[in-house]
Design a protein around this motif. Structure first.
Motif, short mmCIF file in Angstrom:
data_model
loop_
_atom_site.label_atom_id
_atom_site.label_comp_id
_atom_site.label_asym_id
_atom_site.label_seq_id
_atom_site.Cartn_x
_atom_site.Cartn_y
_atom_site.Cartn_z
N GLY A 69 0.81 -1.20 0.00
CA GLY A 69 0.00 0.00 0.00
C GLY A 69 0.85 1.25 0.00
N ALA A 70 0.17 2.39 -0.10
CA ALA A 70 0.88 3.67 -0.08
C ALA A 70 -0.11 4.76 0.29
N ASN A 71 0.44 5.84 0.81
CA ASN A 71 -0.40 6.94 1.23
C ASN A 71 0.22 8.27 0.79
N VAL A 72 -0.50 9.02 -0.02
CA VAL A 72 -0.03 10.35 -0.43
C VAL A 72 -0.94 11.35 0.27
N LEU A 105 10.81 0.70 1.93
CA LEU A 105 9.79 0.97 2.96
C LEU A 105 8.85 2.11 2.55
N ASP A 106 9.38 3.12 1.82
CA ASP A 106 8.50 4.23 1.42
C ASP A 106 8.51 4.47 -0.09
N ARG A 107 9.02 3.49 -0.84
CA ARG A 107 9.14 3.65 -2.29
C ARG A 107 7.79 3.92 -2.95
N ALA A 108 6.77 3.13 -2.60
CA ALA A 108 5.46 3.25 -3.26
C ALA A 108 4.85 4.62 -2.98
N SER A 109 4.92 5.08 -1.73
CA SER A 109 4.33 6.38 -1.38
C SER A 109 5.03 7.51 -2.13
N LYS A 110 6.38 7.47 -2.15
CA LYS A 110 7.14 8.54 -2.82
C LYS A 110 6.88 8.53 -4.33
N ALA A 111 6.89 7.34 -4.92
CA ALA A 111 6.68 7.24 -6.37
C ALA A 111 5.27 7.67 -6.75
N LEU A 112 4.28 7.26 -5.95
CA LEU A 112 2.90 7.64 -6.24
C LEU A 112 2.70 9.14 -6.07
N ARG A 113 3.38 9.72 -5.10
CA ARG A 113 3.32 11.18 -4.89
C ARG A 113 3.91 11.91 -6.11
N ASP A 114 5.07 11.43 -6.59
CA ASP A 114 5.69 12.08 -7.75
C ASP A 114 4.85 11.90 -9.01
N ALA A 115 4.21 10.72 -9.14
CA ALA A 115 3.35 10.49 -10.30
C ALA A 115 2.12 11.42 -10.22
N TYR A 170 -4.05 1.79 -1.59
CA TYR A 170 -3.33 2.95 -2.11
C TYR A 170 -4.25 4.17 -2.01
N THR A 171 -3.82 5.16 -1.24
CA THR A 171 -4.66 6.33 -1.00
C THR A 171 -3.94 7.60 -1.45
N GLU A 204 -7.67 2.92 -3.67
CA GLU A 204 -7.81 1.64 -4.37
C GLU A 204 -7.19 0.54 -3.52
N SER A 205 -7.95 -0.51 -3.33
CA SER A 205 -7.40 -1.67 -2.62
C SER A 205 -7.03 -2.73 -3.65
#
Lengths: 229, 208
Positions: free
Chosen positions: B23-26, B166-176, B67-68, B59-60
């Motif tokens: 999961g990830a949180n932006v 550990l925070d790759r998904a959150s950072k990448a989703l934020r940049d996207a 992913y939020t 999205e779950s």
């Protein structure tokens, strides 16, 4: 004595991630250059190093762009470099993936905007360097398997190998004369391997770092061909 | 000092944690620069609805967590920056029933659709975000629509640019997400005043 042995085991496990810093695989580098116009740079002038982002998948890694900015702005024959993020923010929205000029002629049209011209003068922009390319694993084989052996000590056995290729090309636009000054390219290939007999020993070929160092030297020479004083 | 067995347990737990990261949180507001363009000498209103300001995309993904993206928080800033560059002045209008004097039209953006794509869904290394905006230009006096427009913003981020799993998904989703905001902002900056109805409306505000 027993405590010393246990301590040594823990130390050994803790040091495993540092081993790649001591060993590295072999890397071979090929450089090429195409010159289309004379170049030169004054001490107050700046170059911008930008990554092409028009392709969805094969975007140049930000680590490579950051490395190129760092190496070009330091050492012998260093030049003033504005980073990708700073440049695209200052010139927003003219250098976004969908709006960035693809040809030097498009750049000439953008420069007809008063606000752009003012900003170019403000930062003393002389060259834009467009970087394209990626690092990819081209071939790999073998395996390393790890398990916890009797006594609770982890052990790994096997042999892992892979080949990586870093191919980058930089296109240099002269903003003053509105022409493409030429291209420099850097290709680095290397074989990495990890033999494991109880402890895995990674020998990593740092192709991206090698390509970056070689390209930054070549770029500095290309922009300022005069011998350093 | 930890003994060897405890050390191994700690190391195993660390690897276990890495394996379970999902999961990830932006959840922080995203800023964009003010576009460097010539503005049109008109003052417009900008109304950010409660619906837009509170937009959250969630999205779950089975086996990969939730992913939020809290999109709404950034919208007033985003549209103030863009329309503040397109036009000479932008006044934020809190209510469509209470419009300040001197404004002949109000821009009302809404999000129609948000989609994300993740590396484990697409099979490549890219996190992607698409946001589709509906942008209405309303006559301040009558409330009637002058122009309706759909704009899409797309942003992507390669996961190989982010080291820490550990925070790759959150950072990448934020940049996207930031990329999608910038893409939409770029498109609006260059195209909005070229829309025929908007062009005609600007002409009507300039007439003596």
């Amino acid at each position: 004595m027993k405590h010393l042995k246990k301590g040594s085991t823990v130390l050994l496990i803790a040091c495993i991630p540092l081993i790649p810093l001591l060993f590295s695989g072999c890397v071979s580098n090929t450089l090429q250059e195409i010159r289309e116009a004379d170049t030169g740079i004054l001490p107050h002038e700046t170059i911008a190093v930008l990554g092409r982002k028009d392709s969805r998948k094969d975007q140049t890694e930000s680590a490579f762009i950051d490395c190129l900015v760092d190496k070009t702005s330091s050492g012998s024959k260093s030049v003033n470099v504005i980073s990708n993020e700073e440049f695209v923010d200052q010139f927003f929205p003219w250098f976004e993936p969908r709006t960035a000029p693809l040809e030097v002629g498009d750049m000439t049209n953008i420069l007809k905007q008063d606000k752009i011209t003012q900003k170019v003068d403000e930062i003393n922009l002389r060259y834009i360097v467009w970087v394209d390319g990626t690092t990819q694993r081209t071939d790999q084989g073998g395996t390393v398997q790890c398990a916890v052996a009797t006594g609770g000590v982890p052990a790994c056995f096997g042999f892992l190998t892979w080949e990586a290729g870093s191919n980058y090309e930089a296109t240099i636009w002269d903003i003053h004369s509105g022409v493409s000054a030429g291209k420099v390219s850097s290709e680095a290939k290397g074989m990495s391997f990890v033999p494991a007999i109880i402890v895995p020993l990674p020998f990593i070929a740092r192709t991206q770092a090698a390509a970056c160092v070689a390209m930054s030297k070549q770029l500095k020479e290309f922009i300022d061909p005069e011998p350093s004083k | 000092m930890l003994g060897p067995k405890r050390s191994i347990v700690v190391i195993a737990m660390c690897f276990g944690m890495l394996g379970c990261v999902s999961g990830a949180n932006v959840n922080k507001a995203i800023a964009i620069p003010k576009p460097l363009i010539e503005s049109v000498p008109v003052t417009v209103g900008l109304h950010i609805s409660d619906n837009l300001a509170s937009t959250v995309h969630q999205e779950s993904v089975p086996g990969h967590g939730t992913y939020t993206i809290e999109i709404g928080e950034s919208q007033e800033h985003l549209f103030s920056q863009v329309f503040g560059a397109v036009f000479d002045d932008v006044v934020v209008v809190e209510s469509l029933n209470d419009i300040p004097d001197g404004i002949s039209a109000i821009i009302v953006p809404e999000i129609e659709l948000t989609q994300i794509s993740l590396p484990h869904l697409s099979g490549d290394d890219v996190y992607e975000v698409w946001i589709s905006y509906a942008i209405s230009l309303l006559d301040a006096e009558t409330g009637k629509s002058i122009h309706d427009w759909t704009v899409q913003g797309y942003g992507s981020a390669n996961r190989n640019n982010y080291g820490n799993p550990l925070d790759r998904a959150s950072k990448a989703l934020r940049d996207a997400t930031k990329g999608a905001f910038r893409d939409a902002a770029a498109f609006i900056s260059f195209r909005y005043v070229r829309q025929q109805a908007v062009y005609d409306w600007i002409g009507s505000t300039q007439s003596p």
